[in-house]
Every structure is written in C-alpha cells, then in structure tokens.
Design an enzyme around this catalytic site. Structure first.
Site, PDB file in Angstrom:
ATOM      1  N   LYS A   9      39.972  -0.126   7.390  1.00 57.88           N
ATOM      2  CA  LYS A   9      40.241  -0.216   8.837  1.00 57.88           C
ATOM      3  C   LYS A   9      40.442  -1.698   9.225  1.00 57.88           C
ATOM      4  O   LYS A   9      41.083  -2.418   8.472  1.00 57.88           O
ATOM      5  CB  LYS A   9      39.120   0.454   9.629  1.00 57.88           C
ATOM      6  CG  LYS A   9      38.833   1.871   9.103  1.00 57.88           C
ATOM      7  CD  LYS A   9      37.926   2.660   9.976  1.00 57.88           C
ATOM      8  CE  LYS A   9      37.716   4.034   9.340  1.00 57.88           C
ATOM      9  NZ  LYS A   9      36.934   4.929  10.160  1.00 57.88           N
ATOM     10  N   HIS A  83      45.690   9.020  11.290  1.00 56.79           N
ATOM     11  CA  HIS A  83      44.227   8.873  11.310  1.00 56.79           C
ATOM     12  C   HIS A  83      43.738   9.071  12.746  1.00 56.79           C
ATOM     13  O   HIS A  83      44.418   8.664  13.701  1.00 56.79           O
ATOM     14  CB  HIS A  83      43.832   7.494  10.784  1.00 56.79           C
ATOM     15  CG  HIS A  83      42.350   7.377  10.590  1.00 56.79           C
ATOM     16  ND1 HIS A  83      41.507   7.138  11.638  1.00 56.79           N
ATOM     17  CD2 HIS A  83      41.578   7.517   9.498  1.00 56.79           C
ATOM     18  CE1 HIS A  83      40.257   7.119  11.184  1.00 56.79           C
ATOM     19  NE2 HIS A  83      40.269   7.347   9.887  1.00 56.79           N
ATOM     20  N   GLU A 154      39.267  15.366   8.070  1.00 58.31           N
ATOM     21  CA  GLU A 154      38.165  14.560   8.593  1.00 58.31           C
ATOM     22  C   GLU A 154      37.725  15.102   9.955  1.00 58.31           C
ATOM     23  O   GLU A 154      38.407  14.857  10.964  1.00 58.31           O
ATOM     24  CB  GLU A 154      38.613  13.104   8.801  1.00 58.31           C
ATOM     25  CG  GLU A 154      39.133  12.429   7.565  1.00 58.31           C
ATOM     26  CD  GLU A 154      39.168  10.904   7.737  1.00 58.31           C
ATOM     27  OE1 GLU A 154      38.337  10.227   7.140  1.00 58.31           O
ATOM     28  OE2 GLU A 154      40.011  10.414   8.504  1.00 58.31           O
ATOM     29  N   GLY A 217      35.489   5.278   4.627  1.00 55.92           N
ATOM     30  CA  GLY A 217      35.579   4.111   5.499  1.00 55.92           C
ATOM     31  C   GLY A 217      34.441   3.146   5.231  1.00 55.92           C
ATOM     32  O   GLY A 217      34.462   2.367   4.269  1.00 55.92           O
TER      33      GLY A 217
HETATM   34  P1  PGA Z   1      33.751   6.706   7.530  1.00 53.59           P
HETATM   35  O1  PGA Z   1      35.306   6.701   7.885  1.00 53.59           O
HETATM   36  O2  PGA Z   1      33.647   6.915   6.038  1.00 53.59           O
HETATM   37  O3  PGA Z   1      33.241   5.386   7.972  1.00 53.59           O
HETATM   38  O4  PGA Z   1      33.142   7.848   8.287  1.00 53.59           O
HETATM   39  C1  PGA Z   1      36.193   7.582   7.276  1.00 53.59           C
HETATM   40  C2  PGA Z   1      37.557   7.443   7.884  1.00 53.59           C
HETATM   41  O5  PGA Z   1      37.662   7.263   9.096  1.00 53.59           O
HETATM   42  O6  PGA Z   1      38.572   7.520   7.182  1.00 53.59           O
END
Ligand code: PGA
Length: 234
Positions: A9, A83, A154, A217
């Site tokens: 990110k 996303h 997700e 993430g």
């Molecule tokens: P996270 O994010 O592993 O921090 O929950 C995953 C993502 O948004 O792809």
C-alpha cells in the site's frame, strides 16, 4: 505452491525499503509477488512485481496516474485491480472493466479484488455482491479465455482489523466464486484470500482446501516476520 501477494500500500520509505531488500536478499521466495509503491518498483526488479493499480487509460493527459505502458517498462507481471481502498477513495468500481481489459491486452495478469462490507455480510448479501463485482469486471471482456486472471476475495471488514471469518465460511465463498466463474465464464481461476492474514492465523487459514494463495497487507511490511509467514504457507 500457493501465490503470496505482498501489498505494501502507501507504506515504507526509501530507507525502510533498503533494509527490506537486504533482509529478503537471496531468500527463496519465488512464489511471492511484491506490490510496492510505484516509486520503489524498480528496486524490486529481481523479484516478481506487480502494481497496486493502473490508470483506466493507456496513455494521455491524466495528472497523477500511471499507465500500464509505463509499468511495462519495469517488467511488472501483475496488477491489483479494484482493491477496496481504491474503490472507496477513487471510485474505482467504475473502471474495473476498463482496467481488466487493459491488463489483458498488455499480457499482465490482473488480480481482481472483490469483497463485501460488514453490513452486506450481516444481511446475507455476500454472494450477491461478489457476483455483481465479478460480472462488472468480466462481462464486457472478450479476451478472457486465453488469459490468466486471479481473483482476490477480501471481506472489507477483515482488512487491517484482525476480524477473520470462520475458515469453513471462507472455503464456501471461495467454492462459490470458482463455480460461478466456471459455469458463467468457463474459467478455471485461482482465488486468493486477503484480510488480516498474519502469523497468528496462518495455521488455521492453511486448512482451507480450495485456496490458491493470499493477499497480505500489514503482515508483509516487516521483512523478517513476513519471511517467517511465507515459510508457513505451503
Ligand atoms: P491486511 O490488508 O493484510 O493488512 O488486512 C490486506 C489487503 O488490503 O490487501
């Protein structure tokens, strides 16, 4: 071997990236795809790399955007499309189909992100929402059959929150996605799970039988513990 997509990110500065690269140097991580911020993509040239997004246009006057053609100069092989953070802050749901088309046209594998909100989940709307998001991404696309596409499921309320659904539920949803894509689009597609994957829950998530990988993430940001996490993924 499962696919592991590391989505940084908008995290990590140049100094942190330098340390990260030292830590992962010469490690066996052939199944990992890194999605760093655009500026740092060139530093990951030894690895599998992807971009966190692409512009919906191929080239032209769009201030602040980056074209797939420009990413291609840096050998990206994958792109995250849709996303939930892009959908939320940049109205990306509107452009999913264009972006998928551009990726396929340029031989880049799109990782299409789909997922329901907590409210939709509580109202039993998960499958309806996923079907809609899949159709939006794929129905206007004529080049699907000869190309590889990956889906990342997700649940939005699982991202960065440590609230992970029961593994049986995740397994059922993945099975729904796979059979819907097979029956409607004649596609055999890999499905990743994303949302708070970490060292504490990976043992449990690894019991899911129909999963092809993870989109990670937060837990990808510290190289040492990320390597530890990858070693637990079969
Ligand atoms: P996270 O994010 O592993 O921090 O929950 C995953 C993502 O948004 O792809």
């Amino acid at each position: 071997m499962k696919i592991i997509a590391a989505n940084f990110k908008m995290n990590l500065t140049k100094k942190e990236i330098d340390n990260y690269l030292k830590e992962i140097d010469n490690k066996k991580i052939n199944n990992v795809i890194f999605f760093p911020s655009n500026l740092y993509i060139p530093y990951f040239s030894k690895y599998n790399i992807g971009s966190q997004d692409i512009s919906f246009k191929e080239l032209g006057s769009i201030t602040g955007d980056t074209s797939i053609k420009q990413y291609l100069d840096f050998n990206i092989k994958y792109v995250l499309i849709g996303h939930s953070e892009r959908r939320k802050y940049f109205n990306d749901s509107k452009y999913i189909s264009d972006k998928v088309n551009l990726a396929l046209k340029n031989n880049i594998i799109p990782i299409i992100c789909i997922g329901e909100t907590e409210e939709e989940y509580n109202n039993n709307l998960t499958k309806k929402v996923l079907k809609k998001e899949l159709d939006e991404a794929l129905e206007n696309n004529i080049t699907l059959l000869n190309n590889e596409i990956i889906i990342a499921y997700e649940p939005i309320f699982s991202i960065g929150t440590n609230k992970v659904l029961d593994i049986k539920e995740i397994e059922n949803i993945i099975s729904y996605i796979k059979s819907y894509l097979k029956n409607t689009y004649l596609l055999d597609i890999k499905v990743l799970y994303g949302g708070s994957v970490n060292l504490n829950n990976i043992g449990n998530l690894e019991k899911i039988s129909n999963l092809d990988g993870y989109l990670i993430g937060n837990a990808s940001l510290d190289a040492k513990s990320f390597l530890d996490l990858t070693s637990k993924i079969k």
